[in-house]
Design a protein around this motif. Structure first.
Motif, short mmCIF file in Angstrom:
data_model
loop_
_atom_site.label_atom_id
_atom_site.label_comp_id
_atom_site.label_asym_id
_atom_site.label_seq_id
_atom_site.Cartn_x
_atom_site.Cartn_y
_atom_site.Cartn_z
N ILE A 71 0.83 -1.20 0.00
CA ILE A 71 0.00 0.00 0.00
C ILE A 71 0.87 1.25 0.00
O ILE A 71 0.57 2.22 -0.70
N LYS A 72 1.96 1.23 0.75
CA LYS A 72 2.86 2.39 0.78
C LYS A 72 3.45 2.66 -0.59
O LYS A 72 3.52 3.81 -1.03
N CYS B 240 0.75 4.25 -2.66
CA CYS B 240 0.51 5.65 -2.27
C CYS B 240 1.63 6.56 -2.76
O CYS B 240 1.37 7.67 -3.23
N ILE C 45 -2.69 7.75 -4.70
CA ILE C 45 -4.09 7.31 -4.62
C ILE C 45 -4.80 8.14 -3.55
O ILE C 45 -4.18 8.67 -2.64
N PRO D 30 -7.47 9.24 -0.42
CA PRO D 30 -7.64 8.71 0.94
C PRO D 30 -8.74 7.65 1.05
O PRO D 30 -8.64 6.75 1.86
N GLU E 193 -7.18 4.44 -0.21
CA GLU E 193 -6.19 4.01 0.78
C GLU E 193 -6.87 3.38 1.99
O GLU E 193 -6.41 2.37 2.53
N LEU F 156 -7.92 -0.12 1.05
CA LEU F 156 -6.77 -1.03 1.02
C LEU F 156 -6.36 -1.43 2.43
O LEU F 156 -6.08 -2.60 2.70
N HIS F 157 -6.33 -0.46 3.34
CA HIS F 157 -5.97 -0.77 4.73
C HIS F 157 -7.04 -1.63 5.40
O HIS F 157 -6.71 -2.51 6.21
N ASN G 139 -6.26 -5.97 -3.49
CA ASN G 139 -5.69 -4.63 -3.40
C ASN G 139 -5.05 -4.22 -4.73
O ASN G 139 -5.19 -3.08 -5.16
N ILE H 237 -6.06 -1.01 -6.98
CA ILE H 237 -5.04 -0.04 -7.39
C ILE H 237 -5.05 0.12 -8.91
O ILE H 237 -5.01 1.23 -9.43
#
Length: 184
Positions: free
Chosen positions: A111-112, A115, A120, A122, A125, A128-129, A158, A162
């Motif tokens: 994910i990092k 980002c 991407i 919020p 994000e 994804l989290h 994920n 993305i």
């Protein structure tokens, strides 16, 4: 590798469980396969970003795609070969309590990268989290958690989210590149 996949597919009830799971996931998650795409003529090819993607975007997408493949599909890392089980369920199975936490960190790294490389939003994000947090929670119980993590395919979902977001941004960028805003 094909032998491992055959053994997994020969487990009693595998077809039933996978059929139910695919129906449920198709209805509720609405994600596409981030690894392969079907062309209009029926052939398949490796999924790529749309035309107009920069070289850095293509490189970052390949990195995310490769990481998701290793995490969920084949821990041996061979892209065209699918051994059926990724690194995440293997680690969760062999390291019962610490494994899911390690896998959570690996998913968070994916994910990092997304980002940092794709900026991407919020909302995406947060989705994804939420996916990796759900994956952590279901993978905590020993043995059963590894099976649930395997069925969940967190990195694959994920990566699909993305890809959809990045592809939409590239198409929008292409549409606005040819527009002359100074003309009235």
């Amino acid at each position: 590798m094909a032998n491992i996949q055959e053994q997994v597919e020969n487990i009693p009830g595998y077809d039933v469980v996978m059929g139910v799971w695919e129906d449920y996931a198709g209805d509720h998650f609405q994600t596409k396969d981030p690894f392969r795409e079907t062309l209009p003529d029926g052939k398949t090819r490796k999924r790529k970003l749309p035309e107009g993607a920069t070289k850095d975007e293509k490189k970052s997408w390949k990195s995310i795609q490769r990481r998701a493949w290793i995490d969920d599909k084949c821990f041996l890392g061979c892209q065209p070969v699918d051994c059926g089980i990724g690194l995440a369920p293997v680690v969760a199975f062999f390291i019962p309590t610490l494994g899911p936490i390690v896998v959570y960190v690996v998913h968070a790294r994916l994910i990092k990268v997304a980002c940092d490389q794709f900026e991407i939003g919020p909302k995406l994000e947060a989705k994804l989290h939420a996916n990796i947090l759900f994956d952590l929670l279901i993978s905590l119980p020993p043995i059963v958690g590894a099976l649930l993590a395997w069925l969940n395919g967190c990195s694959t979902r994920n990566a699909a989210l993305i890809h959809s977001s990045v592809a939409k941004k590239i198409v929008q960028r292409q549409r606005t590149d040819g527009v002359d805003y100074h003309r009235q």
